[in-house]
Design an enzyme around this catalytic site. Sequence first.
Site, PDB file in Angstrom:
ATOM      1  N   GLU A 260       0.770  -1.259  -0.106  1.00 31.31           N
ATOM      2  CA  GLU A 260      -0.184  -0.118  -0.036  1.00 31.31           C
ATOM      3  C   GLU A 260       0.811   1.198   0.079  1.00 31.31           C
ATOM      4  OE1 GLU A 260      -2.896  -0.360  -0.728  1.00 31.31           O
ATOM      5  OE2 GLU A 260      -3.220  -2.578  -0.404  1.00 31.31           O
ATOM      6  N   GLU A 289      -0.799  -0.786  -9.861  1.00 32.51           N
ATOM      7  CA  GLU A 289      -0.344  -1.936  -9.332  1.00 32.51           C
ATOM      8  C   GLU A 289       1.446  -2.007  -9.603  1.00 32.51           C
ATOM      9  OE1 GLU A 289      -1.672  -4.250  -7.190  1.00 32.51           O
ATOM     10  OE2 GLU A 289      -3.330  -2.939  -7.226  1.00 32.51           O
TER      11      GLU A 289
END
Length: 494
Positions: A260, A289
């Site tokens: 994250e 991502e």
Amino acid sequence: MSVNNKAFAALMAHQRQTEALSMVAERLGWDQETMMPRGAAEQRGEEMAAMEGVLHARRTDPRIGEWLEVAEAPDAAGQAALRLIRRSYARAQKVPGDLAEALARLTSTAQGVWAEARARDDVPGFLPTLAEVIALRRREAECLAEGGDLYDALMDDYEPGATAATIGAMFDRMRPRLVALREAVLGATYQPKALTGNFQTETQLRLARDLASAFGYDWSRGRMDLAVHPFSSGGWNDSRITTRVVESEPFNCFYSTIHEVGHSSYELGIDPDYALTPLGHGVSMGVHESQSRIYENQMGRGRAFTGWMFGEMRARFGDLSVDSPEGFYHAVNRVQPGFIRTEADEVHYNLHIMMRFDLERALVRGDLAVGDLEAAWNDRFKADFGAVVDRPSNGMLQDVHWSCGLFGYFPTYTLGNVYAGCLWKSLTAAVPGLEAGLAAGDATAATGWLRENLQRQGGLREPAATIQAACGFAPDEGPLLDYLEAKFRDIYAI
């Protein structure tokens, strides 16, 4: 100021307010997953619907079309902003406002339904809500596709320009090498020892904060909280992360945190001149991502960084069940066919995504009934991973995405891995002393290269062009597969 310049200024002023309101809506979503009392779910659904109604009205304001006809951008950034606004305006006009509000309301409340169903392993309790979500998303896709492929229309929200055909073809090229590597690893004589023990929650969270700091997370513009399913939220000067803790599985917390941080660092690294404009976000979920996965895997699970991490864990938790930096590196990268995607090793991870891609595409296209999803999941998991799903929370109830209506999102995880493989190839060639920094718990050299070559650009370029500009070559799956084979053949001595 000319009429064309006035139109551009008016359009960007309108967009600035829309972007700010969108951030408010995103903060409501963050609060729902971290702080909101359980009893407020219905109210939050109404609040989210109201915000979506306001945002949809702004995104379809007829003046946008008038401004776009005459607006003249002063520079390349302005031209990119116009491109993105045109795209958003065209898409928003196709979706009725009441449908946009209904989706926001339903997907807000559906997350709570999913969380309770997951906790109780109650598939029948979740299926009616999931069926409603799919029905609304299909209606939206029909509006957007205008006779084309419904799944492509949904996927375009997350990875503009990607199609099920191109993603499917890439998966078909990747699968044989991934399966061959998995079979070689699982059949190897040497099998690494797992890290075992009990690791206190508060100590895990303190180390997680230090891991975030090692990767350059800006605590003055962020914070860390707990969530059922880790995520990041926000941008510009407020991007927050979440993690989760299992006392017997510390890597769950540590690598969720690093993952994250990769997402948040992307948002916080975008050129501040792009704030509250269409360029002020990550350009796509695949590119997003790429940042979370390269932070988590190539850097965070590499031999250099895990050597430093081994010392930190021993200092905080005492003696470990593995007794050397090399043994710890092997434990971090141990390959096992587990049930949970977010805990999957690098060899198995993309196989999880390929399974979800096929299932959700079948759901959207109407080839798979919602009532048959659990059986289809379990059958596919047995075929792909050789294990029988023991309970729904380890099966179709494990991910939050479908309750949120995020159909078309899953393939971007593997696309992000592919992009990360390309970036790692270029980064390691460009940055001297990279391993020495990581071995000292300092990822500055790597994260600095990523910030300058990718993160600062925000939405300036299209997704594939963003990766190509950073790497110097067009993205493809080869570098990722080469990296995986080299790493795991080394670890497993095969």
